[in-house]
Design a protein around this motif. Structure first.
Motif, short mmCIF file in Angstrom:
data_model
loop_
_atom_site.label_atom_id
_atom_site.label_comp_id
_atom_site.label_asym_id
_atom_site.label_seq_id
_atom_site.Cartn_x
_atom_site.Cartn_y
_atom_site.Cartn_z
N PHE A 6 56.64 50.75 51.06
CA PHE A 6 55.91 51.70 50.21
C PHE A 6 54.49 51.92 50.71
N GLY A 7 53.84 50.85 51.16
CA GLY A 7 52.44 50.91 51.56
C GLY A 7 51.90 49.52 51.78
N THR A 8 50.60 49.38 51.70
CA THR A 8 49.93 48.11 51.95
C THR A 8 49.40 47.54 50.64
N LEU A 9 49.78 46.29 50.33
CA LEU A 9 49.35 45.62 49.12
C LEU A 9 48.47 44.44 49.49
N THR A 10 47.30 44.36 48.88
CA THR A 10 46.46 43.18 49.01
C THR A 10 46.28 42.59 47.63
N VAL A 11 46.23 41.27 47.55
CA VAL A 11 46.12 40.57 46.28
C VAL A 11 45.25 39.33 46.49
N GLY A 12 44.50 39.00 45.46
CA GLY A 12 43.70 37.78 45.54
C GLY A 12 43.11 37.40 44.21
N PRO A 13 42.83 36.10 44.08
CA PRO A 13 42.17 35.63 42.87
C PRO A 13 40.69 35.98 42.91
N ASP A 14 40.09 36.05 41.74
CA ASP A 14 38.66 36.32 41.63
C ASP A 14 37.88 35.22 42.33
N ALA A 15 36.79 35.56 42.99
CA ALA A 15 35.94 34.60 43.69
C ALA A 15 35.02 33.84 42.74
N ALA A 16 35.05 34.17 41.47
CA ALA A 16 34.27 33.48 40.43
C ALA A 16 32.76 33.54 40.69
N LEU A 17 32.29 34.70 41.13
CA LEU A 17 30.86 34.88 41.38
C LEU A 17 30.13 35.46 40.18
N ALA A 18 30.88 36.00 39.22
CA ALA A 18 30.26 36.57 38.02
C ALA A 18 31.13 36.26 36.82
N GLU A 19 30.48 35.90 35.73
CA GLU A 19 31.19 35.58 34.50
C GLU A 19 31.83 36.84 33.91
N GLY A 20 33.00 36.68 33.34
CA GLY A 20 33.66 37.79 32.67
C GLY A 20 34.61 38.59 33.54
N ASN A 21 34.69 38.26 34.83
CA ASN A 21 35.60 38.98 35.70
C ASN A 21 37.05 38.71 35.32
N PHE A 22 37.93 39.58 35.75
CA PHE A 22 39.36 39.34 35.62
C PHE A 22 39.74 38.23 36.60
N ASP A 23 40.95 37.71 36.47
CA ASP A 23 41.38 36.56 37.28
C ASP A 23 41.97 36.93 38.63
N THR A 24 42.68 38.04 38.68
CA THR A 24 43.40 38.41 39.90
C THR A 24 43.34 39.92 40.07
N ALA A 25 43.22 40.36 41.32
CA ALA A 25 43.20 41.79 41.63
C ALA A 25 44.32 42.13 42.62
N VAL A 26 44.90 43.30 42.42
CA VAL A 26 45.90 43.84 43.33
C VAL A 26 45.46 45.26 43.71
N VAL A 27 45.48 45.56 44.99
CA VAL A 27 45.17 46.91 45.47
C VAL A 27 46.33 47.34 46.36
N VAL A 28 46.91 48.48 46.03
CA VAL A 28 48.04 49.00 46.80
C VAL A 28 47.66 50.37 47.34
N ASP A 29 47.72 50.51 48.66
CA ASP A 29 47.47 51.81 49.30
C ASP A 29 48.80 52.40 49.71
N LEU A 30 49.05 53.60 49.20
CA LEU A 30 50.32 54.30 49.39
C LEU A 30 50.05 55.68 49.97
N PRO A 31 51.07 56.30 50.54
CA PRO A 31 50.83 57.62 51.13
C PRO A 31 50.60 58.74 50.13
N ASP A 32 51.24 58.65 48.93
CA ASP A 32 51.13 59.76 47.98
C ASP A 32 51.59 59.32 46.58
N ARG A 33 51.44 60.22 45.63
CA ARG A 33 51.81 59.94 44.23
C ARG A 33 53.30 59.64 44.08
N ALA A 34 54.13 60.39 44.76
CA ALA A 34 55.57 60.19 44.66
C ALA A 34 55.95 58.77 45.10
N THR A 35 55.32 58.28 46.14
CA THR A 35 55.60 56.93 46.61
C THR A 35 55.14 55.91 45.57
#
Length: 98
Positions: A37-66
């Motif tokens: 489908f595309g490229t997925l990166t995932v990682g836990p928060d680096a804990a540099l700021a209070e109140g952040n979410f715990d985990t982030a996912v970023v997915v780069d895809l070619p288009d909306r349909a994908t």
């Protein structure tokens, strides 16, 4: 032009370190499984700021349909049901053109 999907997860305070590690591992495996489908990166928060979410996912895809095919994929839905929802406190997401 491409399409990006960004998701942030905050885990419940009752979730265990093992459950959080399992969710991260499942997301990483999904990234390998979803390579068509595309490229997925995932990682836990680096804990540099209070109140952040715990985990982030970023997915780069070619288009909306994908993205729509990616989101509906049964493997994706199963991973969410088994590893994410059981420990999910809150989620934020955005999709945008790149």
């Amino acid at each position: 032009m491409g399409f990006r999907h960004v998701v942030l997860f905050r885990w419940t305070s009752e979730s265990t370190a093992e459950q959080r590690a399992g969710a991260l591992a499942a997301l990483q495996q999904w990234g390998r499984d979803a390579a068509g489908f595309g490229t997925l990166t995932v990682g836990p928060d680096a804990a540099l700021a209070e109140g952040n979410f715990d985990t982030a996912v970023v997915v780069d895809l070619p288009d909306r349909a994908t993205y729509l095919a990616y989101a509906a994929d049964p493997r994706h839905q199963r991973m969410i049901a088994e590893h994410i929802r059981p420990i999910l406190h809150s989620r934020a997401a955005v999709q945008h053109e790149t």
